[in-house]
Design a protein around this motif. Structure first.
Motif, PDB file in Angstrom:
ATOM      1  N   CYS A  97       0.845  -1.185   0.000  1.00 56.70           N
ATOM      2  CA  CYS A  97       0.000   0.000   0.000  1.00 56.70           C
ATOM      3  C   CYS A  97       0.885   1.240   0.000  1.00 56.70           C
ATOM      4  N   LEU A 139      -5.472  -0.497   1.402  1.00 58.68           N
ATOM      5  CA  LEU A 139      -5.878  -1.845   1.800  1.00 58.68           C
ATOM      6  C   LEU A 139      -6.689  -1.827   3.086  1.00 58.68           C
ATOM      7  N   GLN A 149      -0.198  -6.783   1.186  1.00 61.87           N
ATOM      8  CA  GLN A 149      -1.156  -7.875   1.005  1.00 61.87           C
ATOM      9  C   GLN A 149      -0.487  -8.988   0.217  1.00 61.87           C
ATOM     10  N   ASN A 152      -3.672 -11.543  -2.527  1.00 62.02           N
ATOM     11  CA  ASN A 152      -5.105 -11.289  -2.339  1.00 62.02           C
ATOM     12  C   ASN A 152      -5.694 -11.957  -1.102  1.00 62.02           C
ATOM     13  N   ARG A 154      -3.829 -12.338   2.601  1.00 64.90           N
ATOM     14  CA  ARG A 154      -3.391 -12.016   3.958  1.00 64.90           C
ATOM     15  C   ARG A 154      -2.683 -10.678   3.960  1.00 64.90           C
ATOM     16  N   ILE A 155      -2.999  -9.837   4.920  1.00 62.70           N
ATOM     17  CA  ILE A 155      -2.326  -8.549   5.048  1.00 62.70           C
ATOM     18  C   ILE A 155      -1.311  -8.644   6.174  1.00 62.70           C
TER      19      ILE A 155
END
Length: 191
Positions: A97, A139, A149, A152, A154-155
């Motif tokens: 991000c 995000l 991330q 698509n 887990r952050i």
């Protein structure tokens, strides 16, 4: 002439694509949840992306034909949302991000670090083709900026160059990041 018999000269791949019976059952389940087949486009695209890794024109056509929808309609959905990958990516897609909060908290620096460390090519892929790095637009985890991330799913929060290196090393060993709950502030001190 039905939707499945139209020739599309823009296809960039010559692959043969088809869904398994199980995948067709999943798509039928999603279709059954909605009054219009158009509403099943997003889950069907997701199923296709999970299977093929990304959505080539041929894969998008498979989804359109399966749902009996015009190609342009399915392509429009796939091209609108960034979660649908329109080009081949490495084994791991890492989205850093760089939106305002993350950018101000080091996201821009982290993104430049990732590009340098992984020696990205013009498509954002690492030299070993394991990783694709791209910038993400918010995000939704501003309180733990900067964030990354992973594919698509887990952050990872409060990223630093060191934690990025650890993440990459663990992914290279096949270890997906553990889920970590974001700590909430003490509620009694908020009011």
């Amino acid at each position: 002439m039905g939707h499945g018999s139209v020739a599309y000269p823009i296809f960039d791949d010559a692959g043969h694509y088809e869904f398994t019976e199980e995948e067709l059952k999943q798509i039928a389940f999603h279709k059954s949840k909605y009054p219009s087949t158009r509403s099943a486009v997003m889950p069907a695209l997701w199923i296709a992306q999970e299977k093929y890794g990304w959505l080539s024109m041929g894969v998008i056509k498979l989804v359109a034909d399966t749902l009996e929808l015009p190609f342009a309609q399915v392509y429009g959905v796939a091209s609108f949302y960034t979660m649908y990958l329109k080009q081949e990516v490495g084994s791991f897609l890492l989205e850093i991000c760089t939106c305002f909060t993350c950018g101000e908290c080091g996201g821009d620096t982290l993104y430049e670090y990732a590009k340098r460390v992984l020696q990205l090519d013009e498509n954002g892929r690492s030299a070993d083709k394991m990783f694709t790095i791209r910038e993400a637009e918010c995000l939704g985890a501003c309180d733990t900026a900067p964030v990354c991330q992973v594919h698509n799913r887990r952050i990872t929060h409060s990223m630093t160059p060191e934690s990025f290196d650890t993440l990459v090393a663990e992914l290279r060993q096949g270890k997906y990041p553990d889920y970590k709950a974001v700590p909430l502030p003490d509620q009694k001190n908020l009011f």
